[in-house]
Design an enzyme around this catalytic site. Structure first.
Site, PDB file in Angstrom:
ATOM      1  N   ALA A  18       6.654   9.513   3.911  1.00  0.00           N
ATOM      2  CA  ALA A  18       5.847   9.477   2.690  1.00  0.00           C
ATOM      3  C   ALA A  18       5.505   8.036   2.292  1.00  0.00           C
ATOM      4  O   ALA A  18       5.167   7.226   3.152  1.00  0.00           O
ATOM      5  CB  ALA A  18       6.559  10.250   1.577  1.00  0.00           C
ATOM      6  N   CYS A  19       5.599   7.727   1.006  1.00  0.00           N
ATOM      7  CA  CYS A  19       5.129   6.439   0.492  1.00  0.00           C
ATOM      8  C   CYS A  19       5.986   5.261   0.948  1.00  0.00           C
ATOM      9  O   CYS A  19       5.625   4.105   0.718  1.00  0.00           O
ATOM     10  CB  CYS A  19       5.075   6.463  -1.032  1.00  0.00           C
ATOM     11  SG  CYS A  19       3.846   7.613  -1.669  1.00  0.00           S
ATOM     12  N   ALA A  20       7.123   5.535   1.563  1.00  0.00           N
ATOM     13  CA  ALA A  20       7.969   4.452   2.062  1.00  0.00           C
ATOM     14  C   ALA A  20       7.794   4.254   3.569  1.00  0.00           C
ATOM     15  O   ALA A  20       8.478   3.413   4.162  1.00  0.00           O
ATOM     16  CB  ALA A  20       9.434   4.742   1.732  1.00  0.00           C
TER      17      ALA A  20
END
Lengths: 380, 380
Positions: free
Chosen positions: A164-166
């Site tokens: 995801a966003c990481a």
């Protein structure tokens, strides 16, 4: 490749260069709200009887004030604007491509890869490994990373990863391990994030959150060449949560044999995500700092993932041990929205040129999973 | 986590244990052909005029002889048999689940994870990292690895990666790097491969190739505990190819705004894949062997990815420098078909107990990308 017999020396990693690209199409909050509200109005009119009977929930209206207050986002760059604003679709228009054409997401990635290689003065053939680290890849196989490896003329290895966003900082963390273990000398971590294909623009609580952007990080073994940033340490940690979920995937076809109307959405309990991540992310960054002996006051700047301006405020304060300022924890949220894992790299590239050799910063990204990645870097 | 200041010692990796699971539902070639041919007959009857006019290609019939000759596969274990054989679907029946339920693919993975942990006498809380390494993951986020991390009670990190049929060995390669770099001591590499949701059972050239299975590898830093297998070296390499392609993914929704009928398939040019992979895979394995000084005659056994029995014959011969036998390069293809990246781990687990301490083997997996992974291991 590595062997038990090799000399037991540890290569250290540097960030040699980065690159990013945000597409030229921009959607302002006003444009997005006009489109969304037209959709909501039509839906509510078409379902007036069912809504009156309580069988179908009314679609609430959105507003620019709501978006600005909830997120701090003013506009977002998107791959294809017209489809997102078209209330018959609310999805980008992307023509399917043939196998002989470059794929959409590889082309998108290359917009960030090329400047990263150019800044480093590297030819793609010098790259050992390509990691595509993004919220999603557009196909099951062949790997998007493999296509990018081919496009730059590299002959080593490649794989795709998601967190995801990481994702980008998970890619950096793995690249750091591979370089330290002696498996590679030069690794490209690409994050082509086409989030407007994942977002559900018909849902008021999420319709405004994402923009599209690509980033690239060139991580290299330190060979003594000046420039770049020392990687002092990297760290990742996860805690499972269903509060931010996108169930689009390869088993949907099997799920539709049982429920033909099954449509995976983008489900977010924003308040819970906010509360959980604001607690969790600073702990991961502080764990990294503790392990490398980096005191908060020695951290010149924090480049944080951009999802919500209040989240940036609170996480910055907890990492830095002092109030956030535009200088110690800059934001690019207003212009780009949440561009998933490319966001922290864009933030770094746009807000690092002024730093002096020896100054240290923390990159920290957090998102669904939950997954949190952190990296401590020092300007050379 | 790692730091530039730590003591510069290199931890070496061992495979502490493995686990696998193949579901009890079995489809024989005869059952599969009966279903496929019923589909083909109905399709051809329903499209008789268009076929006669040359507007629609006739669907060719399949046969058990064709399948056995083309692949060596006799049957395959599948997650859900009835939907695959139902000519109205040709896809497994999988009811959608709620967020509070364990997800289908995590549940599938746990069937292999549990025996791997049990054999090692490890509690999940002792695991630092969980990598889901499989051809596809069932959702964009939260990561499947994060769900599995939670299910076993681990508190470290997790991420998902893909590199088609070689995914498990890419996971092993990364785990090896992370352990050698000091980032982790115990890593679980899970490969839950539900390939019958990716396959297109209405296409004669591919309808028989895949089965479903899950595998797990527990990779640990060598702490002196006896047992397990020394990881002598790992290696991966890629070469881009469109000859095996599955375009199912998150941008399909955007592609359908332009072409509402767009349906990504499973496209394979089997002859080209065969030729390319039979050349490429042995080179990667031999490169690994050369770099660790391992002569072919010192390799007791090769555990190869299972896709096609002639491919196994030729790749085994090129890696081992001698004719393949059932003992030096065993096959599980007849019973399971191609279970993507879980296949090489199943093959290893089913065909390694007889080996003696000090004996060495090569795991080698190859598939779409192309991606090839190899690992040299020695029984402790």
């Amino acid at each position: 490749m590595d062997s038990r017999d090799e000399a037991e020396t540890v290569q250290t990693s540097i960030i040699r260069s980065t690159g990013f690209w945000a597409p030229p199409d921009v959607i302002t909050n006003a444009e997005l709200v006009a489109s969304y509200n037209a959709y909501a109005k039509r839906f509510n009119e078409e379902h007036a009887d069912a809504i009156a009977a309580g069988d179908v929930p009314e679609v609430p209206f959105s507003s620019t004030d709501f978006i600005a207050n909830a997120s701090g986002i003013e506009r977002r760059h998107v791959l294809e604007k017209s489809g997102i604003l078209d209330i018959d679709h609310l999805v980008p228009r992307i023509p399917p491509r043939g196998f002989d054409d470059i794929s959409v997401q590889a082309e998108f990635a290359m917009r960030a890869v090329k400047p990263a290689l150019e800044k480093a003065g590297r030819d793609g053939s010098e790259i050992d490994g390509v990691i595509v680290a993004s919220s999603a890849q557009q196909r099951n196989f062949p790997g998007l990373s493999c296509e990018i490896q081919n496009l730059i003329g590299a002959t080593g290895w490649s794989f795709d990863l998601t967190m995801a966003c990481a994702s980008a900082l998970y890619g950096l963390n793995i690249a750091n391990a591979m370089i330290r273990s002696g498996q590679a000398k030069r690794i490209l971590v690409c994050s082509p994030e086409i989030m407007t294909c994942i977002n559900v623009h018909s849902r008021r609580d999420v319709h405004f959150i994402f923009g599209d952007a690509a980033s690239a990080i060139l991580v290299e073994a330190d060979d003594g060449t000046p420039g770049g940033w020392d990687v002092l340490g990297t760290h990742t940690q996860n805690k499972f949560s269903n509060h931010l979920r996108s169930d689009y995937g390869f088993i949907n076809i099997a799920e539709r044999t049982v429920d033909p109307d099954y449509t995976p959405g983008l489900d977010q309990d924003g308040h819970k995500v906010f509360k959980d991540v604001v607690s969790f992310a600073p702990v991961v960054a502080r764990d990294l700092m503790a392990q490398i002996g980096l005191e908060p006051e020695a951290v010149h700047r924090a480049w944080l993932h951009q999802a919500n301006i209040r989240m940036v405020d609170m996480i910055a304060k907890r990492i830095l041990g002092r109030d956030r300022t535009l200088e110690n924890a800059p934001s690019i949220l207003e212009e780009y929205g949440n561009t998933s894992s490319s966001s922290v790299v864009m933030n770094f590239e746009k807000n690092s040129e002024d730093m002096k050799p020896g100054e240290t910063g923390i990159m920290c990204a957090y998102g669904a999973g939950y997954g949190v990645g952190a990296a401590a870097i020092r300007k050379r």
